[in-house]
Design a protein around this motif. Structure first.
Motif, short mmCIF file in Angstrom:
data_model
loop_
_atom_site.label_atom_id
_atom_site.label_comp_id
_atom_site.label_asym_id
_atom_site.label_seq_id
_atom_site.Cartn_x
_atom_site.Cartn_y
_atom_site.Cartn_z
N CYS A 309 -0.93 3.54 -11.31
CA CYS A 309 0.14 2.84 -12.04
C CYS A 309 1.21 3.82 -12.53
O CYS A 309 2.40 3.56 -12.39
CB CYS A 309 -0.48 2.09 -13.22
SG CYS A 309 0.71 1.25 -14.29
N HIS A 310 0.78 4.94 -13.09
CA HIS A 310 1.71 5.90 -13.66
C HIS A 310 2.68 6.46 -12.62
O HIS A 310 3.87 6.64 -12.90
CB HIS A 310 0.93 7.04 -14.31
CG HIS A 310 1.78 8.08 -14.97
ND1 HIS A 310 2.42 7.86 -16.16
CD2 HIS A 310 2.09 9.36 -14.60
CE1 HIS A 310 3.10 8.94 -16.51
NE2 HIS A 310 2.92 9.87 -15.58
N PHE A 311 2.18 6.71 -11.42
CA PHE A 311 3.02 7.28 -10.36
C PHE A 311 3.53 6.21 -9.39
O PHE A 311 4.10 6.56 -8.35
CB PHE A 311 2.25 8.35 -9.60
CG PHE A 311 1.92 9.56 -10.44
CD1 PHE A 311 2.92 10.44 -10.84
CD2 PHE A 311 0.62 9.80 -10.86
CE1 PHE A 311 2.63 11.54 -11.63
CE2 PHE A 311 0.31 10.90 -11.64
CZ PHE A 311 1.32 11.78 -12.03
N ASP A 312 3.32 4.94 -9.74
CA ASP A 312 3.81 3.81 -8.93
C ASP A 312 3.35 3.93 -7.49
O ASP A 312 4.14 3.85 -6.54
CB ASP A 312 5.34 3.72 -9.01
CG ASP A 312 5.88 2.40 -8.44
OD1 ASP A 312 5.12 1.41 -8.44
OD2 ASP A 312 7.04 2.36 -8.00
N ARG A 313 2.06 4.11 -7.32
CA ARG A 313 1.46 4.23 -5.99
C ARG A 313 0.43 3.12 -5.79
O ARG A 313 -0.20 2.66 -6.75
CB ARG A 313 0.76 5.58 -5.81
CG ARG A 313 1.66 6.78 -6.10
CD ARG A 313 2.74 6.93 -5.07
NE ARG A 313 3.71 7.94 -5.43
CZ ARG A 313 4.24 8.80 -4.59
NH1 ARG A 313 3.87 8.78 -3.30
NH2 ARG A 313 5.12 9.69 -4.98
N GLN A 314 0.28 2.74 -4.54
CA GLN A 314 -0.78 1.79 -4.23
C GLN A 314 -2.13 2.49 -4.22
O GLN A 314 -2.24 3.64 -3.81
CB GLN A 314 -0.55 1.13 -2.86
CG GLN A 314 0.62 0.17 -2.82
CD GLN A 314 0.66 -0.58 -1.50
OE1 GLN A 314 -0.16 -1.45 -1.23
NE2 GLN A 314 1.63 -0.24 -0.66
N LEU A 315 -3.15 1.76 -4.70
CA LEU A 315 -4.51 2.27 -4.68
C LEU A 315 -5.23 1.62 -3.49
O LEU A 315 -5.36 0.41 -3.41
CB LEU A 315 -5.22 1.91 -5.99
CG LEU A 315 -6.46 2.72 -6.36
CD1 LEU A 315 -6.09 4.18 -6.59
CD2 LEU A 315 -7.12 2.15 -7.60
#
Length: 763
Positions: A309-315
């Motif tokens: 969430c913090h780095f706006d990346r998909q998990l």
């Protein structure tokens, strides 16, 4: 045609554009969108083909009409299409396209091909290969143009290109073609990262120029900005946009800051294309692989989601329990997962990852290979103690421990996990809760959630008030089963092996035979029950752990004294029937003991009392309950006790196994390690003769002797008398026959420093 030297106004314009772009880099308009950019790239690919036709390096086109058609498809006429002219047009087009790409980046317009090339560190020759193969797959006009060029008239252009054709199209001359052949070697970036694939299987007889390569289909769709997943295997791949904030993760701040810093730097450098230098230097193993380890509920999954969430990346996750049901091989499944994560700059997350590394399986080997090749952040989480295989150990960039939180950290968790709008009653003291309940973050969250769920009114969460009574009741629902389990049973994987235990070799071999007997009995649905006698309880426990390791079992360890209790207050919930049962019945429950050795540890010599000849109704009932379970138990059961003498064992025990002391040489060596000598002394030999011990006993008594020597003498140098006094204090007086050598009198040993002869001691 090649001899023509006249220039049209269009030629002069192209030249002006080229010089202007090179010297002053004028402002240009960004691309409207990704499709606008791909159309410009298609024209670049057509100009590359036109240049190749005019060079005629390897081209089989002999009809002038075919050449004219090729030039026409590139937007050129035969009247002005000289090689120099096309070179100039291509250079100007490339310059302008790159400037517009930069302008698009500043304007926030996402272009997939530049991003793809940056992610994988592709430029120059490699980028041209990707461009040509991409257009061959997606552009009908380019395909027609390529076919007319005559490079591969015997094949259909939809099957990919020959390496010889790619070299002839891109390279200026024969010298450059020879030099660029290495771009298709196994160590080359395009091949190593599986960006392009060989259509056929190569061997030592293959002519590399005749081999056909194509662009991986997933990369084609990525460049097209088509991120839909079509393969059925992707039903098992999770893609998540998390909304967990880093502020919600309560853990050691220094450790959290370290993780966030490393992940942030890695993603930033990868996005800027600055990681390619490291990729080229190391060649492999440039993913950032983190291991989160610690008990359940301590925040491992939460931190992984918060980082995404913090780095706006998909998990990206893969449900490991469904791995065997997915179509395709393990290699294909993991390859697809990591490819998706790399393309999107995402984070790969494996929860409870220890299960996949079990027994050096094919799945574990496939995953290790993908981690080795990955160019993304990989997070592995496990609830179990960290005992990594060496192959996995070297792939971990950073290990992060998640411990049971202390009261101060628990207080922060209580405070952070209460949602905005929820009010706390005046009688509620969060500090008291954090000290009273030794909870992990997961249990604290469950407690708060249950309390809010009960207190929430129809008006919404804003009017919810949590009282002390509500939270205490919710906490009791969490702590009750934990308390029952923790005081009765401990389950763990056996780290001990037979080589770790100081036993005589023939007894180690006997334990191996026990493991073989268990496996054979198990095949027939039968169990094996062993009473293991040892002068030292810990040595007996270690022997059972090694036996469990030989059998591939976990260990469920019980205090034998507690399992004998029949009092109602000590009854526990049976996981199968969900009813309260006696501790003994719980220990043998088929839902909890079938995959582990059941280990009863008799610290208080209860076995001797149970087997005594004197009649006792309560004792007989306890023994009857134990033997009734042994008659029907299909697994491995071990009871460790001090030697029960000559008492007759019930028939339900398969055998009795007594552990002998380790060899005298090994005992002497252990005493030497503790006392600090460099050579064997007669006094130490006499000590071992009179007081043989297991190694763990020596370790304990040596420590006690050192403490005794410090207290009474101050120097910390123990005497022989110190050792004998410690032994007598803990074990009582022993009268052992002399095994060899002379026996010294007590007066001779009185205050003689250990490691000196009698004469030396008097000097």
């Amino acid at each position: 045609m090649n001899a023509q030297t006249t220039f049209t106004p269009a030629d002069q314009g192209a030249q002006v554009l080229h010089l202007s772009a090179r010297d002053s880099a004028p402002a240009v308009a960004p691309f409207a969108d990704n499709l606008d950019h791909l159309q410009a790239m298609e024209q670049e690919a057509r100009l590359i083909l036109a240049r190749a036709v005019l060079r005629c390096n390897g081209c089989e086109a002999t009809q002038e009409s075919d050449v004219a058609r090729v030039l026409s498809l590139a937007g050129l006429s035969t009247e002005n299409a000289t090689l120099d002219h096309v070179e100039l047009l291509l250079s100007g087009h490339v310059q302008k396209t790159r400037l517009r790409e930069e302008a698009s980046a500043r304007a926030g317009i996402a272009l997939t091909l530049p991003r793809f090339c940056e992610n994988y560190g592709l430029e120059g020759f490699e980028r041209s290969v990707v461009l040509l193969l991409f257009m061959l797959t997606t552009s009908r006009g380019f395909c027609e143009m390529f076919y007319l060029c005559g490079f591969e008239k015997e094949r259909k252009w939809t099957e990919g290109m020959k390496i010889g054709s790619l070299l002839a199209i891109i390279c200026r001359d024969y010298r450059e073609q020879i030099d660029r052949r290495s771009g298709f070697s196994v160590d080359a970036s395009l091949i190593r990262q599986e960006i392009i694939l060989f259509r056929n299987t190569l061997d030592e007889t293959s002519n590399i120029l005749d081999e056909i390569v194509c662009l991986h289909e997933r990369f084609v769709r990525f460049i097209l900005d088509d991120n839909n997943l079509y393969s059925t295997m992707f039903r098992f791949v999770g893609r998540e946009r998390s909304c967990v904030s880093l502020d919600q993760v309560v853990m050691d701040e220094a450790a959290k800051h370290e993780v966030v810093t490393h992940v942030g730097n890695y993603l930033k450098r990868r996005e800027l294309g600055q990681r390619s230098i490291l990729d080229e230097f190391y060649g492999y193993g440039t993913s950032l692989t983190l291991l989160f380890h610690g008990p359940p509920g301590t925040g491992k999954t939460m931190l992984a989601k918060a980082l995404a969430c913090h780095f706006d990346r998909q998990l990206f996750t893969l449900r490991l329990e469904d791995l065997n049901d997915t179509p395709g091989s393990y290699e294909e499944n993991f390859g697809s997962l990591f490819r998706e994560a790399s393309l999107h700059g995402g984070i790969v997350f494996f929860d409870e990852s220890d299960d996949i590394f079990r027994d050096d399986s094919r799945a574990s080997r496939a995953l290790l290979i993908e981690i080795e090749k990955a160019r993304c952040v990989v997070i592995l989480a496990t609830n179990k103690p960290v005992e990594l295989d060496p192959a996995m150990e070297r792939r971990i960039s950073m290990k992060v421990s998640f411990a049971i939180p202390d009261p101060d950290l628990r207080l922060c968790m209580w405070q952070s996990l209460i949602p905005p709008g929820v009010r706390l009653a005046d009688d509620l003291d969060l500090r008291m809760l954090s000290e009273r309940y030794e909870f992990t973050g997961g249990l604290i969250k469950n407690t708060i959630f249950l309390a809010i769920n009960k207190a929430m009114s129809d008006d919404g969460i804003e009017n919810t008030v949590i009282t002390r009574e509500l939270l205490n009741h919710a906490a009791s629902l969490q702590i009750s089963p934990l308390a029952e389990m923790s005081r009765l049973c401990r389950t763990y994987p056996p780290a001990m092996t037979l080589e770790d235990i100081p036993l005589r070799e023939y007894q180690k071999e006997q334990i191996r035979h026990l493991a073989t007997a268990y496996r054979r009995l198990k095949e027939g649905g039968l169990g094996l029950s062993v009473l293991l006698g040892s002068g030292d309880i810990q040595t007996g426990i270690n022997a059972v752990r090694a036996l469990a390791n030989e059998c591939g079992l976990m260990v469920r360890e019980f205090d034998f004294d507690k399992t004998l209790s029949m009092a109602d207050e000590n009854r526990v919930i049976d996981p199968v029937s969900q009813k309260k049962v006696s501790p003994m019945r719980y220990a043998f429950s088929p839902g909890t003991g079938s995959a582990a050795v059941i280990l009863f540890v008799d610290h208080n010599r209860e076995v001797e009392r149970l087997l005594a000849d004197t009649p006792d109704t309560a004792r007989n009932m306890m023994l009857a309950e134990l033997t009734s379970h042994l008659r029907t138990h299909p697994g491995l059961f071990c009871l460790v006790t001090r030697s029960p003498g000559k008492a007759r064992l019930p028939a339900e025990f398969s055998l009795r196994f007594d552990l002998e002391y380790p060899p005298e040489e090994e005992q002497i060596r252990r005493w030497e390690e503790h006392i600090g000598w460099s050579s064997v002394d007669d006094d130490l030999v006499t000590l071992v003769e009179h007081h043989p011990m297991h190694i763990t006993e020596i370790d304990f008594l040596a420590r006690q002797t050192m403490i005794h020597a410090i207290i009474h003498g101050g120097s910390g140098k123990p005497t022989v008398a110190d050792i004998y006094e410690t032994i007598e204090r803990h074990q009582g007086k022993k009268h052992q026959p002399v095994l060899f050598g002379e026996n010294k009198s007590k007066g001779e040993l009185a205050r003689q420093p250990l490691g000196k002869s009698k004469d030396q001691g008097n000097e």
